[in-house]
Design a protein around this motif. Structure first.
Motif, PDB file in Angstrom:
ATOM      1  N   GLY A  66      -7.178  -2.116  -8.717  1.00  0.00           N
ATOM      2  CA  GLY A  66      -5.959  -1.429  -8.312  1.00  0.00           C
ATOM      3  C   GLY A  66      -6.103  -0.661  -7.007  1.00  0.00           C
ATOM      4  N   LEU A  67      -7.267  -0.054  -6.788  1.00  0.00           N
ATOM      5  CA  LEU A  67      -7.471   0.667  -5.525  1.00  0.00           C
ATOM      6  C   LEU A  67      -7.536  -0.293  -4.345  1.00  0.00           C
ATOM      7  CD1 LEU A  67      -9.980   3.460  -6.575  1.00  0.00           C
ATOM      8  CD2 LEU A  67      -7.492   3.605  -6.326  1.00  0.00           C
ATOM      9  N   ASP A  68      -8.103  -1.487  -4.565  1.00  0.00           N
ATOM     10  CA  ASP A  68      -8.103  -2.499  -3.505  1.00  0.00           C
ATOM     11  C   ASP A  68      -6.670  -2.857  -3.118  1.00  0.00           C
ATOM     12  OD1 ASP A  68     -10.927  -2.720  -3.545  1.00  0.00           O
ATOM     13  OD2 ASP A  68     -10.847  -4.285  -5.087  1.00  0.00           O
ATOM     14  N   LEU A  69      -5.821  -3.026  -4.133  1.00  0.00           N
ATOM     15  CA  LEU A  69      -4.408  -3.325  -3.854  1.00  0.00           C
ATOM     16  C   LEU A  69      -3.780  -2.202  -3.054  1.00  0.00           C
ATOM     17  CD1 LEU A  69      -1.725  -4.861  -4.122  1.00  0.00           C
ATOM     18  CD2 LEU A  69      -1.454  -3.783  -6.382  1.00  0.00           C
ATOM     19  N   LEU A  70      -3.987  -0.976  -3.482  1.00  0.00           N
ATOM     20  CA  LEU A  70      -3.398   0.165  -2.796  1.00  0.00           C
ATOM     21  C   LEU A  70      -3.827   0.210  -1.334  1.00  0.00           C
ATOM     22  CD1 LEU A  70      -1.737   2.762  -2.838  1.00  0.00           C
ATOM     23  CD2 LEU A  70      -3.793   3.948  -3.616  1.00  0.00           C
ATOM     24  N   VAL A  71      -5.114   0.055  -1.076  1.00  0.00           N
ATOM     25  CA  VAL A  71      -5.622   0.080   0.299  1.00  0.00           C
ATOM     26  C   VAL A  71      -4.996  -1.041   1.126  1.00  0.00           C
ATOM     27  CG1 VAL A  71      -7.702  -0.258   1.691  1.00  0.00           C
ATOM     28  CG2 VAL A  71      -7.758   1.265  -0.273  1.00  0.00           C
ATOM     29  N   SER A  72      -4.845  -2.227   0.528  1.00  0.00           N
ATOM     30  CA  SER A  72      -4.285  -3.362   1.268  1.00  0.00           C
ATOM     31  C   SER A  72      -2.823  -3.168   1.626  1.00  0.00           C
ATOM     32  CB  SER A  72      -4.466  -4.663   0.473  1.00  0.00           C
ATOM     33  OG  SER A  72      -3.551  -4.737  -0.604  1.00  0.00           O
ATOM     34  N   LEU A  73      -2.127  -2.275   0.910  1.00  0.00           N
ATOM     35  CA  LEU A  73      -0.707  -2.040   1.188  1.00  0.00           C
ATOM     36  C   LEU A  73      -0.494  -1.105   2.361  1.00  0.00           C
ATOM     37  CD1 LEU A  73       0.663  -1.641  -2.448  1.00  0.00           C
ATOM     38  CD2 LEU A  73       0.672  -3.689  -0.993  1.00  0.00           C
ATOM     39  N   GLY A  74      -1.530  -0.402   2.780  1.00  0.00           N
ATOM     40  CA  GLY A  74      -1.376   0.549   3.870  1.00  0.00           C
ATOM     41  C   GLY A  74      -0.599   1.769   3.391  1.00  0.00           C
ATOM     42  N   SER A  75       0.073   2.442   4.322  1.00  0.00           N
ATOM     43  CA  SER A  75       0.748   3.694   3.973  1.00  0.00           C
ATOM     44  C   SER A  75       2.196   3.498   3.541  1.00  0.00           C
ATOM     45  CB  SER A  75       0.689   4.658   5.157  1.00  0.00           C
ATOM     46  OG  SER A  75       1.357   4.078   6.265  1.00  0.00           O
ATOM     47  N   ASP A  76       2.737   2.321   3.758  1.00  0.00           N
ATOM     48  CA  ASP A  76       4.149   2.086   3.447  1.00  0.00           C
ATOM     49  C   ASP A  76       4.271   1.308   2.136  1.00  0.00           C
ATOM     50  OD1 ASP A  76       6.890   2.024   3.708  1.00  0.00           O
ATOM     51  OD2 ASP A  76       6.876   0.198   4.914  1.00  0.00           O
ATOM     52  N   HIS A  77       4.309   2.044   1.023  1.00  0.00           N
ATOM     53  CA  HIS A  77       4.430   1.414  -0.287  1.00  0.00           C
ATOM     54  C   HIS A  77       5.175   2.360  -1.218  1.00  0.00           C
ATOM     55  CE1 HIS A  77       1.303   4.071  -1.823  1.00  0.00           C
ATOM     56  NE2 HIS A  77       0.626   3.794  -0.732  1.00  0.00           N
ATOM     57  N   PRO A  78       5.735   1.817  -2.286  1.00  0.00           N
ATOM     58  CA  PRO A  78       6.405   2.679  -3.262  1.00  0.00           C
ATOM     59  C   PRO A  78       5.403   3.572  -3.986  1.00  0.00           C
ATOM     60  CG  PRO A  78       6.701   0.332  -3.807  1.00  0.00           C
ATOM     61  CD  PRO A  78       5.790   0.413  -2.633  1.00  0.00           C
ATOM     62  N   PRO A  79       5.876   4.586  -4.704  1.00  0.00           N
ATOM     63  CA  PRO A  79       4.967   5.391  -5.514  1.00  0.00           C
ATOM     64  C   PRO A  79       4.097   4.492  -6.396  1.00  0.00           C
ATOM     65  CG  PRO A  79       7.144   6.374  -5.502  1.00  0.00           C
ATOM     66  CD  PRO A  79       7.264   5.043  -4.809  1.00  0.00           C
ATOM     67  N   PHE A  80       2.832   4.865  -6.533  1.00  0.00           N
ATOM     68  CA  PHE A  80       1.810   4.007  -7.129  1.00  0.00           C
ATOM     69  C   PHE A  80       1.051   4.800  -8.187  1.00  0.00           C
ATOM     70  CE2 PHE A  80      -2.285   1.932  -7.345  1.00  0.00           C
ATOM     71  CZ  PHE A  80      -2.066   0.603  -7.014  1.00  0.00           C
ATOM     72  N   ALA A  81       0.949   4.230  -9.391  1.00  0.00           N
ATOM     73  CA  ALA A  81       0.171   4.869 -10.458  1.00  0.00           C
ATOM     74  C   ALA A  81      -0.793   3.861 -11.047  1.00  0.00           C
ATOM     75  CB  ALA A  81       1.093   5.406 -11.546  1.00  0.00           C
ATOM     76  N   LEU A  82      -1.955   4.353 -11.466  1.00  0.00           N
ATOM     77  CA  LEU A  82      -2.958   3.515 -12.117  1.00  0.00           C
ATOM     78  C   LEU A  82      -2.891   3.696 -13.625  1.00  0.00           C
ATOM     79  CD1 LEU A  82      -6.086   4.062  -9.847  1.00  0.00           C
ATOM     80  CD2 LEU A  82      -4.783   1.950 -10.104  1.00  0.00           C
TER      81      LEU A  82
END
Length: 133
Positions: A66-82
């Motif tokens: 999940g953290l890999d996904l978050l990093v790949s999205l950059g700063s422009d993404h919807p709110p994200f929870a694990l």
């Protein structure tokens, strides 16, 4: 407690089909639209195809987490929870040094954690929190 969220478009990312189904069954009766995918790669494809109000993502998913996904999205993404298994959360903490703890456990963009198994009330509260953030 935060106000109930208006109907949202939620992306659920989890390699476990049962977890995806259970999450869908907890969210859809609340009026939310749920798209569920089995991998970070499929999540990126879904995000390219449509916009989402928030992302609920498993931590451990094979080659990418999940953290890999978050990093790949950059700063422009919807709110994200694990959504993590207890061992995943312990692993997050045990892998980090004191200096790395904050960056690893609370990276920019991770707005919440839930440990699996997740109850309907816990999930509803998290969704409401993210929707009102």
């Amino acid at each position: 407690m935060p106000e109930p969220a208006a109907p949202l478009s939620i992306l659920v990312v989890d390699d476990d089909p049962v977890a995806r189904l259970l999450t869908r069954h907890m969210l859809e009766p609340e009026g939310h639209t749920v798209v569920d995918v089995a991998s970070p790669a499929a999540a990126r494809e879904a995000l390219d195809a449509q916009s989402f109000s928030l992302i609920l993502c498993d931590f451990e998913m094979g080659e990418e987490n999940g953290l890999d996904l978050l990093v790949s999205l950059g700063s422009d993404h919807p709110p994200f929870a694990l959504l993590t298994g207890v061992m995943d959360r312990k692993r997050l903490a045990s892998d980090a040094t004191d200096e790395e703890d904050e960056a690893m456990i609370h990276p920019a963009g991770v707005m919440g954690f839930l440990s699996k198994p997740v109850s309907t009330d816990e999930l509803r509260a998290l969704v409401n929190q993210l929707a009102n953030a």
